[in-house]
Design a protein around this motif. Sequence first.
Motif, PDB file in Angstrom:
ATOM      1  N   VAL A   5       0.841  -1.222  -0.206  1.00 24.14           N
ATOM      2  CA  VAL A   5       0.702   0.162  -0.079  1.00 24.14           C
ATOM      3  C   VAL A   5       0.642   1.505   0.026  1.00 24.14           C
ATOM      4  N   LEU A   6       1.596   1.582   0.674  1.00 26.54           N
ATOM      5  CA  LEU A   6       3.105   2.288   1.133  1.00 26.54           C
ATOM      6  C   LEU A   6       3.947   2.787  -0.462  1.00 26.54           C
ATOM      7  N   THR A   7       3.547   1.441  -0.919  1.00 28.48           N
ATOM      8  CA  THR A   7       5.241   2.190  -2.216  1.00 28.48           C
ATOM      9  C   THR A   7       4.178   2.618  -3.692  1.00 28.48           C
ATOM     10  N   ILE A   8       2.524   1.629  -3.577  1.00 24.99           N
ATOM     11  CA  ILE A   8       1.476   2.356  -4.491  1.00 24.99           C
ATOM     12  C   ILE A   8       1.313   3.517  -3.839  1.00 24.99           C
ATOM     13  N   SER A   9       0.712   3.973  -3.401  1.00 25.97           N
ATOM     14  CA  SER A   9       0.388   5.409  -2.605  1.00 25.97           C
ATOM     15  C   SER A   9       2.194   6.322  -2.806  1.00 25.97           C
ATOM     16  N   ARG A  10       3.066   6.133  -3.035  1.00 24.30           N
ATOM     17  CA  ARG A  10       3.941   6.565  -2.991  1.00 24.30           C
ATOM     18  C   ARG A  10       4.271   6.828  -4.667  1.00 24.30           C
ATOM     19  N   LEU A  11       4.413   5.866  -5.288  1.00 19.68           N
ATOM     20  CA  LEU A  11       4.080   6.378  -6.921  1.00 19.68           C
ATOM     21  C   LEU A  11       3.565   6.838  -6.692  1.00 19.68           C
ATOM     22  N   LEU A  12       1.730   6.895  -6.718  1.00 16.20           N
ATOM     23  CA  LEU A  12       1.242   7.793  -6.998  1.00 16.20           C
ATOM     24  C   LEU A  12       0.886   8.988  -6.959  1.00 16.20           C
ATOM     25  N   VAL A  78       9.749  14.804   4.186  1.00 14.90           N
ATOM     26  CA  VAL A  78       8.753  14.721   2.477  1.00 14.90           C
ATOM     27  C   VAL A  78       7.642  14.888   3.195  1.00 14.90           C
ATOM     28  N   ALA A  79       7.534  13.482   3.282  1.00  7.05           N
ATOM     29  CA  ALA A  79       5.989  13.516   4.424  1.00  7.05           C
ATOM     30  C   ALA A  79       5.234  14.498   4.844  1.00  7.05           C
ATOM     31  N   TRP A  80       5.771  15.037   6.272  1.00  5.99           N
ATOM     32  CA  TRP A  80       5.638  16.823   6.483  1.00  5.99           C
ATOM     33  C   TRP A  80       5.255  17.621   5.382  1.00  5.99           C
ATOM     34  N   GLY A  81       6.119  17.569   4.794  1.00  4.71           N
ATOM     35  CA  GLY A  81       6.031  18.949   4.112  1.00  4.71           C
ATOM     36  C   GLY A  81       4.902  18.446   2.570  1.00  4.71           C
ATOM     37  N   LEU A  82       4.427  17.025   2.039  1.00  6.47           N
ATOM     38  CA  LEU A  82       3.323  16.815   1.588  1.00  6.47           C
ATOM     39  C   LEU A  82       2.156  16.337   2.121  1.00  6.47           C
ATOM     40  N   LEU A  83       2.261  16.698   3.391  1.00  7.37           N
ATOM     41  CA  LEU A  83       0.810  16.499   3.749  1.00  7.37           C
ATOM     42  C   LEU A  83       0.206  17.740   4.480  1.00  7.37           C
ATOM     43  N   LEU A  84       1.402  18.440   4.680  1.00  4.27           N
ATOM     44  CA  LEU A  84       0.820  20.324   4.670  1.00  4.27           C
ATOM     45  C   LEU A  84       0.325  21.079   3.349  1.00  4.27           C
ATOM     46  N   LEU A  85       1.133  20.516   2.445  1.00  3.01           N
ATOM     47  CA  LEU A  85       0.407  21.108   0.937  1.00  3.01           C
ATOM     48  C   LEU A  85      -0.051  20.444   0.215  1.00  3.01           C
ATOM     49  N   ILE A  86      -1.179  19.004   0.535  1.00  2.00           N
ATOM     50  CA  ILE A  86      -1.763  18.776   0.490  1.00  2.00           C
ATOM     51  C   ILE A  86      -3.846  19.284   0.583  1.00  2.00           C
ATOM     52  N   ILE A 125      -8.470  12.722  -2.577  1.00  2.00           N
ATOM     53  CA  ILE A 125      -7.657  11.134  -3.271  1.00  2.00           C
ATOM     54  C   ILE A 125      -6.526  11.172  -2.243  1.00  2.00           C
ATOM     55  N   LEU A 126      -5.874  12.211  -2.875  1.00  2.00           N
ATOM     56  CA  LEU A 126      -4.186  12.951  -2.576  1.00  2.00           C
ATOM     57  C   LEU A 126      -3.937  12.780  -1.001  1.00  2.00           C
ATOM     58  N   LEU A 127      -4.836  13.200  -0.935  1.00  2.00           N
ATOM     59  CA  LEU A 127      -5.422  13.139   0.370  1.00  2.00           C
ATOM     60  C   LEU A 127      -4.589  11.801   1.977  1.00  2.00           C
ATOM     61  N   VAL A 128      -5.951  11.091   0.752  1.00  2.00           N
ATOM     62  CA  VAL A 128      -5.922  10.077   1.448  1.00  2.00           C
ATOM     63  C   VAL A 128      -5.091   9.405   1.422  1.00  2.00           C
ATOM     64  N   LEU A 129      -3.624   9.513   0.182  1.00  2.00           N
ATOM     65  CA  LEU A 129      -3.205   8.409   0.525  1.00  2.00           C
ATOM     66  C   LEU A 129      -2.172   9.233   0.816  1.00  2.00           C
ATOM     67  N   ILE A 130      -1.537  10.277   0.902  1.00  2.48           N
ATOM     68  CA  ILE A 130      -0.127  10.938   1.686  1.00  2.48           C
ATOM     69  C   ILE A 130      -0.893  10.610   2.951  1.00  2.48           C
ATOM     70  N   VAL A 131      -1.801  11.175   3.918  1.00  2.00           N
ATOM     71  CA  VAL A 131      -2.493  10.069   4.931  1.00  2.00           C
ATOM     72  C   VAL A 131      -1.546   9.124   4.680  1.00  2.00           C
ATOM     73  N   ILE A 132      -1.691   8.418   4.558  1.00  2.24           N
ATOM     74  CA  ILE A 132      -1.332   6.902   4.349  1.00  2.24           C
ATOM     75  C   ILE A 132       0.661   6.650   4.566  1.00  2.24           C
ATOM     76  N   ILE A 133       0.437   7.607   3.852  1.00  2.00           N
ATOM     77  CA  ILE A 133       2.213   8.302   3.439  1.00  2.00           C
ATOM     78  C   ILE A 133       3.033   8.077   4.912  1.00  2.00           C
ATOM     79  N   PHE A 134       2.180   9.352   5.859  1.00  2.88           N
ATOM     80  CA  PHE A 134       2.560   9.816   6.546  1.00  2.88           C
ATOM     81  C   PHE A 134       2.509   8.871   7.841  1.00  2.88           C
TER      82      PHE A 134
END
Length: 384
Positions: A5-12, A78-86, A125-134
Amino acid sequence: MKKTVLTISRLLVGFLFIFSGLIKANDPLGFGYKLQEYFEVFHITFLNDAATGIAIFLCALEMILGAALLLGIKPKKVAWGLLLLIVFFTFLTFYSAAFDVVRTCGCFGDAIPLTPWQSFSKDLILLVLIVIIFIYRGLIKPLIHSKKAEQLALLVIVFVSFGVGIYTYNYLPVMDFLPYKVNANLLKEMEIPKDAAPDEFQTTYTLKNKKTSETKKMTDKEYLKTEIWKDDNWEIVGQPETVLLKKGFEPKIRDLKITDSQGTDYTHELLENPYYNLVIVAYDLNHTDAEAVRKMNALAINAVDGYNIRTVLLTSNSAQSADAFAKENKLVTEIFYADGVPLKSMVRANPGLMLMKNGVVINKWHYHSLPSYNDLESKYFREK
């Protein structure tokens, strides 16, 4: 399962962020204009002058975070940056959609225009994926194991990410998605076919019975079908409500009107010119590069002397302001006027130069990359 799940989320997320940043960095001025719309909504127009710089930074940030995520560089940061940005982007797209303040978010520039609700759905959708990454950020392993190599890779990513936006700002978009692109026939882009479907509207009336005081709502079709209008006991009260049901055909160029100082429409006369003509586009003469305009003026003088090439200046300034600018810079060009919005789309530069013939954009240039007169003569003006 977690790693999958993490790999798929990272790629997307990684590839989408890189694509989103790259497509906007292709046209940072256009993204800057979109940011100015948001600045106006939130009453922070003092940032307008910095809009393009902010646009370049945001585009670069998206590409940096996306590439770093794919390579596993500094995963926690990077995870923090993505979360704040999204979270920030999701708020903006929701606000735009809910209050109908900015019609297109500019998420993918002019390449893929999205409605506000489409943009909001994409961000959810991006928010859900980034939460998984976070959540699973601790499981992200770097693909580059050498610290020096990782630092070098990050440096290259930062350099390229900022370099794309800076390059396209100082020249022109590498890919032009606007209706005024090279080889576009502006006359055809403005045409509305005879059989084109018009907009479909629905009008709703509020009716009140004079005897019983009963009220009810009816659409215009129901109003005619039931012939309630023949009944003197019913009357329309208040203002009818009209809503757009279905958008009809809309030409790519719908807001271009070129006039002289008296307001006379010269749009078709100028576009239908069967010979080569030069168009200097300076939507704002108060903030244009005057030296560049003078260089274009010199090209115009040579073009007129050598081949009687008609040259016009298009601006959104007032006639008085444009006349003063022309006298100050000894311009020989004719001056015409148009709204600033289409002028900004013609050339992403202030000023920019377009070469046209019979309504077709033959070529165009940023003022940083103006052709020499000899180039114009050998490639275009001289009959072969």
